[in-house]
Design a protein around this motif. Structure first.
Motif: not given
Ligand code: MN
Ligand code: UDP
Length: 305
Positions: A138, A140, A295, A297
């Motif tokens: 990802d 992020d 992460h 998220n």
């Molecule tokens: Mn993510």
């Protein structure tokens, strides 16, 4: 060996989805954090090359090229950057994943543009045979360690594993499997780690493309009739794309997955704590041991240390 080579170089491949980045300041900020932390901690040996793959549209590509010039300035290792056109990849992907989209996408139809959320599921058919291993990441994320160490995890796969992935750290699949859990009160499906099966998070994934290509079981699980059968068996209806597919087949065939330590994808989102699951949240969220990658998220802030 976990990479391919030319002229004596050993290549490590990492791929990020990188679309509509020109339209989002927030994604640009996340990308900066991810790349600067990757560069800061990244160490490779002589003759090794980190190949960064980005799946993007034209405007994101142009911005990405400019941003990368800045972010990669202090890299102590050799690298290459490859941009893949999201439209071309989607075109290849759609026929393979169309049938599973209705089970794991938001909305009811199999929208053409949603196919790209299943890229990891069919990466072994999309990338050339010469590409044998790839890590999908990802944007992020924040690295606290050398990304090269992540690639070493491929060497720890047991014989039948095709994908390395970290468990999901919120009770989202306790929620998704609600009906199945009601009908099967003794099940481990959706229960927290270590005794239960909480599902997977797709923020950091090790895809052993050779193993995916070679696995009869994995290719059978991609067949529309088998996807429908499992979705029916588990009463599964999700909207998180590849992560839903991997979670569902992992309930039935855990041996296909190498369980990456939680520290490789330390998710920070706490949304489900405040939406009905406060009582069990910590059982899922807890991650002991060293944190290698944060992460952030659901737009969660990432600690500065
Ligand atoms: Mn993510
Ligand atoms: N992504 C993208 N463009 C977007 C939204 C997402 O390229 O407009 C990619 C990006 O790589 C991102 C990944 O899709 O990290 C998954 O989205 P996100 O990390 O926001 O989801 P979360 O981890 O919060 O569930």
């Amino acid at each position: 060996r976990i990479g391919d080579g030319d002229a004596g170089n050993h290549h490590y491949h990492a791929l990020m989805m990188f679309t509509k980045v020109d339209k989002s300041r927030s994604l640009q900020d996340k990308f900066r954090v991810a790349m600067l932390s990757m560069v800061k901690h990244g160490r490779f040996l002589e003759g090794e090359v980190l190949v960064l793959h980005f799946v993007s549209d034209q405007a994101s590509k142009e911005l990405g090229e400019r941003m990368l010039q800045e972010f990669l300035l202090n890299a102590t290792f050799k690298y290459e950057v490859v941009f893949h056109d999201v439209v071309a990849l989607t075109q290849k992907l759609f026929p393979i994943v169309e049938a599973m989209q209705k089970h794991f996408s938001a909305g009811s139809g199999a929208y053409y543009s949603d196919a790209i959320f299943f890229l990891s599921v069919a990466m072994h058919h999309i990338m050339p045979e010469s590409l044998t291993h790839i890590v999908q990441l990802d944007l992020d994320l924040k690295f606290r360690t050398n990304i090269r160490d992540l690639f070493q995890e491929f060497h720890r796969f047991p014989p039948e594993a095709v994908i390395g992935i970290t468990r999901e750290m919120q009770p989202v699949y306790r929620h998704t499997f609600w009906q199945y859990r009601k009908e099967n009160p003794q099940t481990k499906v959706g229960e927290p780690y270590p005794d239960g099966l909480p599902g997977f998070n797709s923020g950091v994934m090790l895809l052993d493309l050779s193993a995916m290509r070679a696995s009869r079981l994995y290719s059978q699980l991609l067949e529309p009739s088998n996807v429908a059968k499992l979705a029916d068996q588990y009463r599964f209806r999700g909207h998180l794309g590849d992560q839903d597919f991997f979670t569902m087949i992992g309930m039935e065939h855990p041996k296909l997955f190498y369980s990456l330590a939680c520290g490789w994808n330390r998710q920070l989102c706490t949304w489900w704590r405040d939406h009905g699951y406060a009582d069990v949240f910590q059982l899922y969220y807890h991650c002991g041991g060293p944190i290698y990658i944060y992460h952030g998220n659901c737009n969660s802030p990432i600690p500065h240390d």
